[in-house]
Design an enzyme around this catalytic site. Structure first.
Site, PDB file in Angstrom:
ATOM      1  N   TYR A  33      81.276 -57.830 -81.461  1.00  0.00           N
ATOM      2  CA  TYR A  33      82.328 -58.627 -82.636  1.00  0.00           C
ATOM      3  C   TYR A  33      81.790 -60.203 -82.592  1.00  0.00           C
ATOM      4  O   TYR A  33      81.338 -60.605 -81.454  1.00  0.00           O
ATOM      5  CB  TYR A  33      83.567 -58.248 -82.726  1.00  0.00           C
ATOM      6  CG  TYR A  33      84.445 -59.084 -81.601  1.00  0.00           C
ATOM      7  CD1 TYR A  33      84.300 -58.650 -80.400  1.00  0.00           C
ATOM      8  CD2 TYR A  33      85.296 -60.087 -81.856  1.00  0.00           C
ATOM      9  CE1 TYR A  33      85.270 -59.167 -79.101  1.00  0.00           C
ATOM     10  CE2 TYR A  33      86.152 -60.597 -81.023  1.00  0.00           C
ATOM     11  CZ  TYR A  33      86.014 -60.113 -79.830  1.00  0.00           C
ATOM     12  OH  TYR A  33      86.739 -60.755 -78.794  1.00  0.00           O
ATOM     13  N   GLU A 180      87.866 -66.658 -66.716  1.00  0.00           N
ATOM     14  CA  GLU A 180      88.220 -67.206 -68.094  1.00  0.00           C
ATOM     15  C   GLU A 180      89.596 -66.742 -68.393  1.00  0.00           C
ATOM     16  O   GLU A 180      90.224 -65.875 -67.835  1.00  0.00           O
ATOM     17  CB  GLU A 180      87.139 -66.928 -69.190  1.00  0.00           C
ATOM     18  CG  GLU A 180      86.971 -65.478 -69.113  1.00  0.00           C
ATOM     19  CD  GLU A 180      86.027 -65.191 -70.412  1.00  0.00           C
ATOM     20  OE1 GLU A 180      85.554 -65.741 -71.027  1.00  0.00           O
ATOM     21  OE2 GLU A 180      85.589 -63.857 -70.236  1.00  0.00           O
ATOM     22  N   LEU A 205      82.462 -64.740 -71.093  1.00  0.00           N
ATOM     23  CA  LEU A 205      82.054 -64.861 -72.364  1.00  0.00           C
ATOM     24  C   LEU A 205      81.322 -66.238 -72.513  1.00  0.00           C
ATOM     25  O   LEU A 205      82.541 -67.320 -72.512  1.00  0.00           O
ATOM     26  CB  LEU A 205      82.741 -64.550 -73.552  1.00  0.00           C
ATOM     27  CG  LEU A 205      82.270 -64.281 -74.983  1.00  0.00           C
ATOM     28  CD1 LEU A 205      81.418 -63.190 -75.088  1.00  0.00           C
ATOM     29  CD2 LEU A 205      83.306 -64.381 -75.945  1.00  0.00           C
TER      30      LEU A 205
HETATM   31  N1  PLP Z   1      86.476 -65.821 -73.639  1.00  0.00           N
HETATM   32  C1  PLP Z   1      86.716 -64.454 -74.102  1.00  0.00           C
HETATM   33  C2  PLP Z   1      87.100 -63.444 -73.253  1.00  0.00           C
HETATM   34  C3  PLP Z   1      86.783 -64.471 -75.437  1.00  0.00           C
HETATM   35  O1  PLP Z   1      87.219 -63.423 -76.062  1.00  0.00           O
HETATM   36  C4  PLP Z   1      86.842 -65.654 -76.314  1.00  0.00           C
HETATM   37  C5  PLP Z   1      86.925 -65.618 -77.834  1.00  0.00           C
HETATM   38  O2  PLP Z   1      87.192 -64.686 -78.292  1.00  0.00           O
HETATM   39  C6  PLP Z   1      86.400 -66.933 -75.557  1.00  0.00           C
HETATM   40  C7  PLP Z   1      86.159 -66.923 -74.413  1.00  0.00           C
HETATM   41  C8  PLP Z   1      86.146 -68.013 -76.327  1.00  0.00           C
HETATM   42  O3  PLP Z   1      84.818 -68.030 -77.056  1.00  0.00           O
HETATM   43  P1  PLP Z   1      84.584 -68.771 -78.417  1.00  0.00           P
HETATM   44  O4  PLP Z   1      84.732 -70.525 -78.193  1.00  0.00           O
HETATM   45  O5  PLP Z   1      83.310 -68.446 -78.979  1.00  0.00           O
HETATM   46  O6  PLP Z   1      85.706 -68.353 -79.394  1.00  0.00           O
END
Ligand code: PLP
Length: 294
Positions: A33, A180, A205
């Site tokens: 997603y 994270e 991520l």
């Molecule tokens: N880490 C995780 C596990 C996430 O699910 C998300 C966003 O949903 C992020 C980091 C932050 O990613 P982004 O800055 O692309 O929203």
């Protein structure tokens, strides 16, 4: 106005939008997603999100549902048909519909759902006073770099945070290092003024907000170190904050029971938030995603 959702080639009223019970996303969480912010009716950091989507799909060997150009068009249509000025678009792509069996089915078509909604207002108190995070063991799998729809550990962690009166839970690996948050990336500012965030390995991520903010931080000449940091180091940091598409940059003033810095939102985090907001606003006005440094 009723919400319109894109499902496998059709734009449907929200209440009629449905997925087959043998969709592998439903049965196996066999899908990926993206959540992308919309500002002024335009996608923020679209290229970063579409690149990450391509990467997640390729890592799982799920066929792209359509070309990037076509996808960009459909995303724009969902925004337009729902008259979203400021909000988010949710996109989910799964391996498709097939009788339930673990191996990849021979001929399925990637299922694609795209929905949008208006933004929830950022909690002004969280912004003004900062937020609390707790630390929890990271119980996820070894491919957290893939934006998989399998989010059980993340929702358990977020619920634990809520029950502890915290905004987020920072997940900690076996070596005591922060990976994270459950839906956000983790950052600290050291006493020496270095901006530290974990390198984009398989344990996190690689957030699109993270990438955009790293770029902004580089442009203003900050010292950036992409490396893991321990819970102890975070608690002793001058500042801490988190980033995500929906939270942007949010100051952290407490980790477990330890106040961070002087217990108030840090100056660097505040500045980076302002710069990120203007980066998004610039795109809302039709500007480029990552403008060249003048
Ligand atoms: N880490 C995780 C596990 C996430 O699910 C998300 C966003 O949903 C992020 C980091 C932050 O990613 P982004 O800055 O692309 O929203």
């Amino acid at each position: 106005m009723s919400r319109i959702v894109y499902v496998n080639g059709r734009f449907l009223p929200h209440r009629e939008a449905a997925i087959h019970i043998e969709d592998r996303g439903y049965q196996f969480a066999d899908g990926v997603y993206e959540v992308t912010a919309v500002r002024g009716g335009r996608l923020v950091d679209e290229t970063l999100h579409l690149a990450r989507l391509d990467r997640s799909l390729a890592e799982l060997r799920i066929a792209a549902p359509m070309s990037r150009r076509a996808l960009s068009f459909v995303l724009g249509e969902v925004i337009r048909r729902n008259r979203i000025r400021d909000g988010i678009v949710y996109l989910q792509a799964t391996r498709g519909v097939a009788p339930r069996d673990h191996p990849f089915p021979a001929d399925t078509r990637t299922s694609l759902v795209i929905a949008a909604r208006r933004a929830r207002a950022v909690n002004p108190k969280a912004l003004a006073e900062g937020i609390k995070v707790i630390t929890i063991p990271d119980i996820r799998w070894a491919r957290c770099d893939i934006k998989s729809i399998a989010l059980l550990p993340n929702i358990l962690g977020k619920q634990q945070a809520r029950e502890a009166g915290a905004y987020e839970a920072w997940q900690v690996d076996g070596a005591g290092l922060v990976t994270e948050g459950t839906s956000t990336n983790a950052w600290i500012v050291t006493e020496a003024g270095e901006l530290v965030t974990r390198q984009a390995d398989n344990a996190i991520l690689n957030g699109c907000t993270r990438l955009a903010l790293l770029d902004i931080a580089r442009r203003i000449g900050l010292t950036i170190v992409e490396r893991p940091f321990s819970v102890g180091e975070a608690k002793a940091a001058r500042e801490a904050f988190l980033t995500s598409t929906t939270s942007l940059v949010l100051p952290i003033v407490r980790i477990d029971d330890t106040a961070i810095g002087d217990g108030a939102p840090g100056l660097l985090g505040r500045r980076l938030r302002e710069l990120y907001v203007s980066h998004a606003r610039n795109q809302a006005a039709g500007g480029p995603e990552l403008p060249e440094v003048a």
